[in-house]
Design an enzyme around this catalytic site. Sequence first.
Site, PDB file in Angstrom:
ATOM      1  N   LYS A  56       0.837  -1.212   0.000  1.00  0.00           N
ATOM      2  CA  LYS A  56       0.000   0.000   0.000  1.00  0.00           C
ATOM      3  C   LYS A  56       0.866   1.255   0.000  1.00  0.00           C
ATOM      4  O   LYS A  56       0.681   2.148  -0.828  1.00  0.00           O
ATOM      5  CB  LYS A  56      -0.902   0.017   1.243  1.00  0.00           C
ATOM      6  CG  LYS A  56      -1.573   1.371   1.466  1.00  0.00           C
ATOM      7  CD  LYS A  56      -2.444   1.392   2.697  1.00  0.00           C
ATOM      8  CE  LYS A  56      -1.723   1.679   3.988  1.00  0.00           C
ATOM      9  NZ  LYS A  56      -1.379   3.105   4.212  1.00  0.00           N
ATOM     10  N   ASN A  57       1.803   1.327   0.925  1.00  0.00           N
ATOM     11  CA  ASN A  57       2.557   2.575   1.058  1.00  0.00           C
ATOM     12  C   ASN A  57       3.426   2.846  -0.159  1.00  0.00           C
ATOM     13  O   ASN A  57       3.589   3.998  -0.575  1.00  0.00           O
ATOM     14  CB  ASN A  57       3.396   2.559   2.331  1.00  0.00           C
ATOM     15  CG  ASN A  57       2.532   2.758   3.572  1.00  0.00           C
ATOM     16  OD1 ASN A  57       1.347   3.066   3.456  1.00  0.00           O
ATOM     17  ND2 ASN A  57       3.112   2.576   4.740  1.00  0.00           N
TER      18      ASN A  57
ATOM     19  N   ARG B 136      -3.902  10.751   4.816  1.00  0.00           N
ATOM     20  CA  ARG B 136      -2.780  11.660   4.995  1.00  0.00           C
ATOM     21  C   ARG B 136      -1.775  11.627   3.844  1.00  0.00           C
ATOM     22  O   ARG B 136      -1.181  12.643   3.497  1.00  0.00           O
ATOM     23  CB  ARG B 136      -2.101  11.196   6.279  1.00  0.00           C
ATOM     24  CG  ARG B 136      -1.385  12.205   7.000  1.00  0.00           C
ATOM     25  CD  ARG B 136      -0.621  11.555   8.135  1.00  0.00           C
ATOM     26  NE  ARG B 136       0.710  12.097   8.088  1.00  0.00           N
ATOM     27  CZ  ARG B 136       1.022  13.299   8.523  1.00  0.00           C
ATOM     28  NH1 ARG B 136       0.112  14.055   9.084  1.00  0.00           N
ATOM     29  NH2 ARG B 136       2.245  13.746   8.414  1.00  0.00           N
TER      30      ARG B 136
ATOM     31  N   CYS C 162      -4.776   8.907   9.930  1.00  0.00           N
ATOM     32  CA  CYS C 162      -4.855   8.082  11.136  1.00  0.00           C
ATOM     33  C   CYS C 162      -4.774   8.944  12.381  1.00  0.00           C
ATOM     34  O   CYS C 162      -3.994   9.892  12.435  1.00  0.00           O
ATOM     35  CB  CYS C 162      -3.677   7.106  11.185  1.00  0.00           C
ATOM     36  SG  CYS C 162      -3.916   5.625  10.232  1.00  0.00           S
TER      37      CYS C 162
ATOM     38  N   ARG D  82       0.704  14.711  13.811  1.00  0.00           N
ATOM     39  CA  ARG D  82       1.587  14.331  12.706  1.00  0.00           C
ATOM     40  C   ARG D  82       1.821  15.552  11.837  1.00  0.00           C
ATOM     41  O   ARG D  82       1.180  15.725  10.816  1.00  0.00           O
ATOM     42  CB  ARG D  82       0.969  13.191  11.907  1.00  0.00           C
ATOM     43  CG  ARG D  82       0.973  11.899  12.667  1.00  0.00           C
ATOM     44  CD  ARG D  82       0.279  10.797  11.930  1.00  0.00           C
ATOM     45  NE  ARG D  82       1.103  10.179  10.913  1.00  0.00           N
ATOM     46  CZ  ARG D  82       0.681   9.158  10.175  1.00  0.00           C
ATOM     47  NH1 ARG D  82      -0.527   8.681  10.313  1.00  0.00           N
ATOM     48  NH2 ARG D  82       1.487   8.620   9.271  1.00  0.00           N
TER      49      ARG D  82
ATOM     50  N   ASP E  44       4.313   0.208  12.194  1.00  0.00           N
ATOM     51  CA  ASP E  44       3.095  -0.356  11.610  1.00  0.00           C
ATOM     52  C   ASP E  44       2.865  -1.820  12.017  1.00  0.00           C
ATOM     53  O   ASP E  44       1.839  -2.398  11.664  1.00  0.00           O
ATOM     54  CB  ASP E  44       3.129  -0.241  10.075  1.00  0.00           C
ATOM     55  CG  ASP E  44       2.899   1.193   9.603  1.00  0.00           C
ATOM     56  OD1 ASP E  44       2.545   2.044  10.433  1.00  0.00           O
ATOM     57  OD2 ASP E  44       3.073   1.456   8.397  1.00  0.00           O
TER      58      ASP E  44
ATOM     59  N   ARG F 156      -8.742   0.041   4.477  1.00  0.00           N
ATOM     60  CA  ARG F 156      -7.807   1.029   3.924  1.00  0.00           C
ATOM     61  C   ARG F 156      -6.479   0.374   3.566  1.00  0.00           C
ATOM     62  O   ARG F 156      -5.766   0.864   2.694  1.00  0.00           O
ATOM     63  CB  ARG F 156      -7.514   2.122   4.976  1.00  0.00           C
ATOM     64  CG  ARG F 156      -8.659   3.060   5.224  1.00  0.00           C
ATOM     65  CD  ARG F 156      -8.211   4.187   6.137  1.00  0.00           C
ATOM     66  NE  ARG F 156      -6.917   4.708   5.693  1.00  0.00           N
ATOM     67  CZ  ARG F 156      -6.054   5.337   6.473  1.00  0.00           C
ATOM     68  NH1 ARG F 156      -6.336   5.557   7.730  1.00  0.00           N
ATOM     69  NH2 ARG F 156      -4.915   5.770   5.991  1.00  0.00           N
TER      70      ARG F 156
HETATM   71  C1  UD1 Z   1       4.653   6.601   6.722  1.00  0.00           C
HETATM   72  C2  UD1 Z   1       3.734   5.444   6.439  1.00  0.00           C
HETATM   73  C3  UD1 Z   1       3.119   4.944   7.740  1.00  0.00           C
HETATM   74  C4  UD1 Z   1       4.204   4.634   8.770  1.00  0.00           C
HETATM   75  C5  UD1 Z   1       5.152   5.798   8.916  1.00  0.00           C
HETATM   76  C6  UD1 Z   1       6.331   5.493   9.809  1.00  0.00           C
HETATM   77  C7  UD1 Z   1       2.865   5.975   4.221  1.00  0.00           C
HETATM   78  C8  UD1 Z   1       1.685   6.352   3.417  1.00  0.00           C
HETATM   79  N1  UD1 Z   1       2.673   5.908   5.552  1.00  0.00           N
HETATM   80  O1  UD1 Z   1       3.874   7.665   7.253  1.00  0.00           O
HETATM   81  O2  UD1 Z   1       2.360   3.766   7.444  1.00  0.00           O
HETATM   82  O3  UD1 Z   1       3.603   4.381  10.014  1.00  0.00           O
HETATM   83  O4  UD1 Z   1       5.664   6.202   7.634  1.00  0.00           O
HETATM   84  O5  UD1 Z   1       7.020   4.390   9.331  1.00  0.00           O
HETATM   85  O6  UD1 Z   1       3.927   5.719   3.692  1.00  0.00           O
HETATM   86  N2  UD1 Z   1       6.958  14.110  11.532  1.00  0.00           N
HETATM   87  C9  UD1 Z   1       7.179  15.421  11.885  1.00  0.00           C
HETATM   88  N3  UD1 Z   1       7.229  16.365  10.894  1.00  0.00           N
HETATM   89  C10 UD1 Z   1       7.072  16.053   9.578  1.00  0.00           C
HETATM   90  C11 UD1 Z   1       6.866  14.717   9.222  1.00  0.00           C
HETATM   91  C12 UD1 Z   1       6.817  13.744  10.221  1.00  0.00           C
HETATM   92  O7  UD1 Z   1       7.306  15.748  13.065  1.00  0.00           O
HETATM   93  O8  UD1 Z   1       7.132  16.959   8.725  1.00  0.00           O
HETATM   94  C13 UD1 Z   1       6.930  13.061  12.577  1.00  0.00           C
HETATM   95  C14 UD1 Z   1       5.605  12.333  12.685  1.00  0.00           C
HETATM   96  O9  UD1 Z   1       4.702  13.038  13.487  1.00  0.00           O
HETATM   97  C15 UD1 Z   1       6.034  11.013  13.286  1.00  0.00           C
HETATM   98  C16 UD1 Z   1       7.405  10.768  12.665  1.00  0.00           C
HETATM   99  O10 UD1 Z   1       7.834  12.035  12.209  1.00  0.00           O
HETATM  100  O11 UD1 Z   1       6.150  11.123  14.671  1.00  0.00           O
HETATM  101  C17 UD1 Z   1       7.438   9.789  11.517  1.00  0.00           C
HETATM  102  O12 UD1 Z   1       6.444  10.120  10.589  1.00  0.00           O
HETATM  103  P1  UD1 Z   1       6.608   9.850   9.031  1.00  0.00           P
HETATM  104  O13 UD1 Z   1       7.754   8.945   8.782  1.00  0.00           O
HETATM  105  O14 UD1 Z   1       6.574  11.151   8.312  1.00  0.00           O
HETATM  106  O15 UD1 Z   1       5.253   9.076   8.716  1.00  0.00           O
HETATM  107  P2  UD1 Z   1       4.499   9.127   7.332  1.00  0.00           P
HETATM  108  O16 UD1 Z   1       5.505   9.293   6.267  1.00  0.00           O
HETATM  109  O17 UD1 Z   1       3.365  10.067   7.421  1.00  0.00           O
END
Ligand code: UD1
Length: 419
Positions: free
Chosen positions: A22-23, A95, A119, A124, A307, A399
């Site tokens: 999915k991701n 998201r 989620c 986030r 995850d 999802r």
């Molecule tokens: C992706 C995956 C999700 C997985 C996550 C962590 C997809 C669609 N989703 O989500 O399934 O759980 O990686 O492996 O690929 N953060 C900040 N600022 C930012 C961005 C992130 O503070 O600008 C923080 C987030 O709040 C979180 C951490 O960084 O605590 C990691 O988040 P991130 O790796 O960005 O998750 P996603 O990419 O949204």
Amino acid sequence: MDRILVRGGPRLVGEVAVSGSKNATLALIAAAALAEGETILHNVPRLRDVDAMLELLRALGARADWHEEEGHAVRIDASSINRFEAPYELVRKMRASFLVLGPLLTRFGTARVSEPGGCAIGVRPVDQHLKGLTAMGGKVRLDHGYVEVTSSGLRGARIAFDLVTVNGTQNLMMAAALARGETILENAACEPEVVELAEALNAMGGSVRGAGGDRIVIRGVGSLRGIRHVVSGDRIEAGTLLAAAMVTLGDVRVTGIDTSMLESTLDKFREAGADVDIEATSVRVRADERPNAAGVVTAPFPGFPTDMQAQIMAVLSVATGSSLITEGVFENRFMHVPELQRMGANIVLSGRTARIEGVPRLMGAPVMATDLRASAGLIVAALAAEGESVVNRVYHIDRGYERIEEKLRGLGAEIRREG
Ligand code: UD1
């Protein structure tokens, strides 16, 4: 509203093929918005999140559909994009829609994307995405719940992330792919989905080096072309099915997965006492007795995936001793804990750590899915619980898991969906 009914007990035995990731798919669909010409993705999972991403591309003016003749394939032609706004109603559902920001901005010089919901697993923010786009010359404005970024041409920059972000790394990689000059991403995410996106961008005519390590170098090119790409198997689905095997003292082989992506998960299964038999594209997990207790800390790849946290918690709920799980990625990703407690699990939360005293048996109960992976954890728990569980709000699971109940039924689970 659909619910899933599970009668716990049967050992899961047999072989099951995982669907595409999915991701990885969501990022690849966003990347297709960078190309002139058609992109066809194969091995795409039929999931609500994929439908949502296709709908978003259509809202931008692209052609983006399931390719019915080719089964699990989607066809995207972004030549006709003529709108640059990702509306709230679409972004709110998922998201990952935020991933169109980089492609739109770099290709068209303007993008307006609703601030994401998604989620409910803690705050986030998207500050790292915006910090990077700003360094590349983007002008960011926050406007009534929307992030608006404009630029008269992005240019390469050196960007050091303050924390590891998967979608942040992907968004900036895509933005840099059509920027002027070289972009260096430091402290980049090393997840396999980042590597897969880099490979796809290179096949499109881009220049991305170093993906899989924490320093990625992207040289911008003038244009990118459409490609055909086969999406890799979903490592989280694989881990979830294997967790189900473990908790039911079963014997399951999952196929269609690059097992090098699963190492940290398989290490924990081993630590918990499973027999793990690894081949290049399949892995078999066997468990003969109650799991051992284990310590788990979730972390960016190659660490244990956040995850998989809810699913391993379900397994450790019936372990023979006391386990600790620390959530190192998200602030508030323990919504499954009260639900597991209702099934008889003995879990005490303290900040980002859960202490789990294993119990011999969980009890079936009505439970509520709160997010995608939490629902997977509840299903894993229900498979091992005495009696029937009813998992409500299963739209969360749809999802991210394609036909989960059919796959589990094929392994001998007593599970069905009720409309
Ligand atoms: C992706 C995956 C999700 C997985 C996550 C962590 C997809 C669609 N989703 O989500 O399934 O759980 O990686 O492996 O690929 N953060 C900040 N600022 C930012 C961005 C992130 O503070 O600008 C923080 C987030 O709040 C979180 C951490 O960084 O605590 C990691 O988040 P991130 O790796 O960005 O998750 P996603 O990419 O949204």
